[in-house]
Design an enzyme around this catalytic site. Structure first.
Site, PDB file in Angstrom:
ATOM      1  N   GLU A 252       0.230  10.846  17.354  1.00 11.41           N
ATOM      2  CA  GLU A 252      -0.295  12.126  17.258  1.00 11.41           C
ATOM      3  C   GLU A 252      -1.361  12.290  16.304  1.00 11.41           C
ATOM      4  O   GLU A 252      -2.400  12.826  16.724  1.00 11.41           O
ATOM      5  CB  GLU A 252       0.886  13.304  16.784  1.00 11.41           C
ATOM      6  CG  GLU A 252       2.069  13.474  17.867  1.00 11.41           C
ATOM      7  CD  GLU A 252       2.896  12.163  17.946  1.00 11.41           C
ATOM      8  OE1 GLU A 252       3.141  11.333  16.906  1.00 11.41           O
ATOM      9  OE2 GLU A 252       3.332  11.798  19.094  1.00 11.41           O
TER      10      GLU A 252
ATOM     11  N   GLU B 267       1.571   4.131   9.798  1.00 16.53           N
ATOM     12  CA  GLU B 267       0.185   3.901   9.494  1.00 16.53           C
ATOM     13  C   GLU B 267      -0.617   5.052  10.484  1.00 16.53           C
ATOM     14  O   GLU B 267      -1.498   4.774  11.115  1.00 16.53           O
ATOM     15  CB  GLU B 267      -0.447   2.459   9.919  1.00 16.53           C
ATOM     16  CG  GLU B 267       0.052   1.510   8.847  1.00 16.53           C
ATOM     17  CD  GLU B 267      -0.960   0.032   8.740  1.00 16.53           C
ATOM     18  OE1 GLU B 267      -0.309  -0.896   8.768  1.00 16.53           O
ATOM     19  OE2 GLU B 267      -2.111   0.149   8.578  1.00 16.53           O
TER      20      GLU B 267
ATOM     21  N   PHE C 135       0.841  -1.039  -0.010  1.00 15.36           N
ATOM     22  CA  PHE C 135       0.027   0.139  -0.118  1.00 15.36           C
ATOM     23  C   PHE C 135       0.907   1.253   0.130  1.00 15.36           C
ATOM     24  O   PHE C 135       1.879   1.316   0.917  1.00 15.36           O
ATOM     25  CB  PHE C 135      -1.040  -0.196   1.313  1.00 15.36           C
ATOM     26  CG  PHE C 135      -1.594   0.989   1.622  1.00 15.36           C
ATOM     27  CD1 PHE C 135      -2.872   1.156   1.378  1.00 15.36           C
ATOM     28  CD2 PHE C 135      -1.156   2.118   2.348  1.00 15.36           C
ATOM     29  CE1 PHE C 135      -3.724   1.982   1.638  1.00 15.36           C
ATOM     30  CE2 PHE C 135      -1.846   3.219   2.622  1.00 15.36           C
ATOM     31  CZ  PHE C 135      -3.130   3.249   2.461  1.00 15.36           C
TER      32      PHE C 135
END
Lengths: 259, 329, 388
Positions: free
Chosen positions: C368, C364, C123
């Site tokens: 934060e 991913e 991805f």
């Protein structure tokens, strides 16, 4: 060809602590697993199915604890799973019920069993062969069907245990065969059981008809057939391990030879 | 002369329900194992006021010397499992045995199981102790479960009560060459019903086992070892069918590969037998090896911690000890 | 209220645990040292359905939903975080984006091979200038005839060096930017103009290869658009939302492994004349670890249940990743402390676990970003919309 494989759920020793001093077995986690030799027996049956084509039927006693063993076997490739509604039968009752199951099913050509149960030491193979009037081949690490015969391989060092004197080179493995119908007992050194495809686990567990149930009456078993012979009188324990015992070189050589 | 002869002489019928006597079946096992069964059977027979019969192919005088009253010699063709079952079943149908002992070999277990089924009796295999209750005329058998973690005590509610007994369960019996007994050959039935055929040697290679799962491990450490004795250690390992391994110090000395280090910082093992030569046995090593069911330790320093968790200990330098051990094996 | 895992999942876990214990855990050290997971191991995972846990049976998956997938990630990460990361990137974001929004043709084309392990998926979102600010991507896709031509670079792509199919986000309408002007394309590794950089040398996850991806005028047929033209950012954000749940499950496995190591060590190790299990300093640490892990477990599996029952889960998914990664890092740090010098030894699994855990607070979506996700969901509940 149909192959019957009886499966016995046993308490998983990983959740057990044996305290020799207290003379007690503490069960920390009550998990059940399929008796290891029985699982190897199932693998042997599934390999025959893969190679020669066969219907594999697994059976276990219940009602409790057996569902996982049966469904896992379905996920591994067993075609039918049968739960016999007799809670924890002893060796004698198991043999009566499994022999009756074979007659009930008809057309069972081969029964593959684990050679002994880890939790009770029961070994139903020879007795079942006798009850069914089938041939018996014990101590198998491999099993195949050649024409109308069951053929097995027996490890050279397995027959005659525990009298093995390991300092000698292990004798060669030997092949044995007997015409079907036969009962074969597979040892824990049999082929490593396969892992089921995860999807087959989900499918088997979600299939309400994955397990067929049979009662003693369905099998035509009488009350006397259900009478156990082995009476458990308790447990005993090996002596506590004694550490630091001095030994001579000769002692050590002989201990190595005998263990 | 035994009870059967007496009854025959006195014109008594043997009761169908009358199970009697102790029977030891030898098949093709070494006499030493059979002798211990005979000795134990003799002891129990004296408590019960019963006779001891021996069925087997071995030396009948020996069987008598170890306690048999009567020896039934088994023809060689009846020694195979199938044939033994046919022969014994036919024989026992008239001579109803109360207690039958077999040596717990694979063949013994197989024949005992078949016989129990045929005679509608009960069987307990692989017993390591038998306790006789003479008033109840029953034997409570201890047999190992979970690979010997503990024993189940089992009694049998059917007759004959058949037991297969592990070697070493009973003390070596006294040999009394002055004992008297009788010997008679045992008939083999016309149809031995042999179904299993032996096909000879087979092409079979056992699957490779990793050190983690090895049943026997022989390990070396630096204490009292040198590269020569470590090499002898490797030979011993090969000879006894063990995996060769070591501790961190053996790896540092170049005697073993990294994936042969036993310890919590290497490979954790749980063999049936662990033999450690020259290994100090501190926490890191111990935590990786104490799953072993039996530990044999050889170390030059008697204060080595390994001696506190080893079952059999020898204080000595491996480089002196290992060559002698190799010769003894 | 029923906290029992349905029996099929218990059985699935039993099988996965056994496989991981027998086949993966003994190889974990070698995987870390050699820097790669053997392809045969991935193949084996594929054969057993591990590479398609949440996807339907027809594609070779298990059909075991998010719960099944979380069990897999927990068990894999308990044995080897490198393997877990390859599998997580493959299933959780790679194949998942195809599964969520891909056309049936595209799913039929790729999913069977991806679920069976014949092909590995990646991805690709992050770029040198677009990390947490994912909308700042610059990669272009230009339409010429029936095909798009992709130009640009992706960075820090998990599975980059080994992926056969790469789902990549590129701007199809730069004027609209990422929101409305970006599209996901499924790219095959053999296509001309596609190349990967050398594996990155990272602090942890040595067995999970990460690299740059270079797209040099790569021609992608129109049919390989995943989802709708211009809505690629939505597809990728949806994918990331769901991926956080299984990431939380993975961290759970890592924390659990650390706790198990501590309890064993407390029994084994003696100092001051007694097992360190008897020392309160050690007891307090393992008690804290166990409590935090139990809370995490409850959160992860409840969130997986929300996903499987089609309920909103975005806030909880962010919590899974946030709480999970921090819990795991904290637990492993404490475990290292309990083990003393052994905890730092490369011969012992904790040193590896310590290095492997840190990334969970970053990849991913950094923690934060997770806090922002959680906060914006919370603020939305009182009518305040936070600007992205």
């Amino acid at each position: 060809m149909n192959i019957l494989v009886p499966l016995k759920p046993i308490l998983d020793p990983a959740g057990m602590i044996v305290n020799r001093k207290a003379g007690r077995v503490f069960v920390n986690r009550e998990n059940y697993m399929t008796n290891p030799a029985d699982k190897r027996a199932l693998e042997a049956a599934l390999r025959i199915k893969d190679e020669a084509g066969a219907g594999v039927i697994v059976a276990a006693f219940g009602p409790d604890r057996s569902a996982d063993s049966l469904l896992e076997a379905r996920a591994m490739g067993a075609d039918r799973a049968i739960l016999i509604d007799i809670p924890s039968p002893d060796e004698t009752v198991s043999v009566h019920a499994l022999a009756a199951l074979c007659h009930h099913l008809g057309q069972v050509d081969l029964v593959i069993v684990g050679d002994s149960a880890l939790d009770t030491g029961a070994s139903i193979g020879p007795r079942l062969a006798e009850a069914l009037d089938f041939a018996f081949l014990g101590g198998a690490v491999q099993c195949s069907v050649e024409g109308n015969a069951a053929r097995i391989i027996r490890r050279g060092d397995s027959r005659g245990r525990p009298d093995r004197a390991s300092a000698r080179p292990a004798p060669a493995a030997t092949a044995h065969e007997a015409d079907l119908p036969a009962v074969v007992a597979v040892t824990r050194e049999g082929a490593q059981p396969r892992y089921p495809h995860g999807g087959n686990i989900i499918t088997a567990y979600r299939d309400a008809n994955a397990i067929e149930s049979l009662s003693p009456a369905d099998l035509g078993l009488s009350d006397s057939d259900l009478q156990p012979v082995a009476i458990e009188r308790g447990q005993s324990f090996p002596p506590e391990r004694e550490f630091g015992k001095q030994a001579s070189l000769d002692d050590i050589a002989s201990v190595i030879g005998h263990r | 002369m035994d009870v059967y002869d007496l009854q025959a002489l006195m014109g008594e019928n043997i009761e169908a329900e009358d199970y009697r006597d102790l029977w030891v079946v030898g098949l093709a096992v070494e006499m030493q194992h059979v002798a211990s069964l005979l000795g134990e059977a003799r002891r129990m027979a004296d408590m019960l006021g019963a006779y001891v019969h021996y069925i087997g192919a071995g030396d009948s005088d020996e069987a008598i010397a170890f306690g048999a009253d009567r020896v039934h010699t088994l023809a060689a063709e009846s020694l195979a499992p199938d044939a033994a079952v046919s022969t014994l079943a036919t024989f026992f149908e008239t001579r109803k045995p109360e207690f039958v002992f077999f040596p717990a070999t694979d063949i013994g277990n197989e024949v005992a199981g078949c016989l129990a089924q045929r005679l509608k009796g009960g069987v307990v295999c692989n017993c390591i102790a038998l306790r006789l209750d003479e008033s109840a005329r029953e034997i409570v058998a201890s047999h190992p479960v979970y690979d010997g973690a503990y024993y189940l005590d089992t009694a049998l509610a059917a007759k004959p009560q058949i037991f297969t007994v592990r070697e070493g369960a009973f003390p070596a019996p006294l040999r009394d060459s002055g004992r008297n007994g009788e010997t008679e050959p045992m008939d083999s039935p016309a149809d031995l019903a042999i179904r299993a055929r032996a096909l000879g040697e087979a092409d079979y290679t056992p699957p490779a086992v990793s050190l983690r799962k090895a049943a026997r491990v022989f390990a070396v450490g630096r204490a009292g070892n040198d590269s020569e004795s470590a090499a002898i250690g490797k030979q011993i390992a090969e000879k006894i069918g063990a995996h060769f391994a070591g501790d961190r110090s053996a790896f540092d000395s170049g005697w073993i590969e990294e994936d042969q280090i036993v310890g919590v910082n290497g490979i954790e093992i749980a063999p049936d037998v662990y033999i450690a030569a020259g290994i100090w046995g501190d926490t890191l090593h111990r935590a990786g090896a104490e799953g072993a069911k039996f530990v044999i330790a050889i170390h030059p320093d008697k204060r080595a911690p390994i001696f506190s968790w080893a079952d059999t200990c020898l204080v000595g330098k491996p480089k002196d000890v290992l060559p002698k051990l190799l010769a003894l094996l | 209220m029923n906290y029992d895992l349905p029996p099929e999942y218990t059985a699935l876990r039993r099988m996965m645990r056994e496989f991981c214990e027998e086949e993966i855990k003994p190889a974990a050290k070698r995987i870390d040292h050699s820097g790669q997971v053997p392809r045969e191991m991935l193949q084996r995972l594929g054969e057993l359905g591990f590479l398609g846990v949440p996807f339907p049976r027809q594609y070779g998956g298990m059909g075991a939903g998010e719960i099944g997938y979380c069990i897999l990630m927990e068990e894999l990460n308990r044995a080897s975080p490198s393997v877990a990361t390859i599998v997580g990137a493959h299933i959780g974001i790679g194949v998942m984006s195809l599964y969520l929004d891909g056309s049936k043709t595209l799913q039929d084309k790729y999913m069977p091979d991806l679920c069976s392990g014949k092909k590995i998926c990646a991805f690709a979102l992050t770029e040198p200038n677009a990390g947490s600010d994912a909308a700042a991507i610059q990669m272009r896709a230009t339409l010429e005839g029936d095909s798009y031509f992709l130009d640009g670079q992706k960075m820090w792509i998990t599975n980059g060096p080994i992926a056969d199919v790469i789902n990549v986000l590129a701007l199809t309408d730069p004027a609209l930017g990422a929101r409305g002007g970006a599209t996901v394309f499924a790219v095959e590794r053999e296509w001309e103009g596609y190349s990967t950089g050398k594996p990155e040398r990272k602090m942890g996850l040595h067995g999970s290869p990460t690299s740059l991806l270079n797209f040099d005028n790569v021609r992608v047929p129109k049919e390989n658009i995943v989802g709708q033209l211009g809505l690629g950012f939505v597809t990728f954000m949806k994918t990331l939302d769901i991926g956080r749940v299984s990431l939380g499950a993975a961290t759970l496995g890592g924390a659990q492994a650390a706790l198990e190591a501590c309890v064993r060590w407390a029994r084994t190790r003696s100092q001051f004349g007694r097992q360190i299990a008897h020392m309160q300093s050690v007891q307090f640490i393992v008690a804290d670890m166990a409590a935090e892990i139990e809370a995490l477990r409850a959160l992860v599996y409840r969130t997986a249940w929300l996903v499987d029952t089609g309920r909103p889960f975005i806030k909880e998914a962010g919590m899974c990743k946030l709480l999970g990664s921090e819990t795991a890092s904290r637990c492993i740090d404490r475990a290292v402390q309990i083990h003393g010098a052994l905890g730092l030894s490369r011969d012992f699994p904790l040193e590896r676990a310590f290095r492997d855990a840190r990334i969970s607070e970053i990849f991913e979506g950094t923690n934060e970003i997770q806090r922002i996700v959680i906060a914006s969901e919370l603020m939305q509940e009182v009518g305040v919309r936070l600007r992205p």
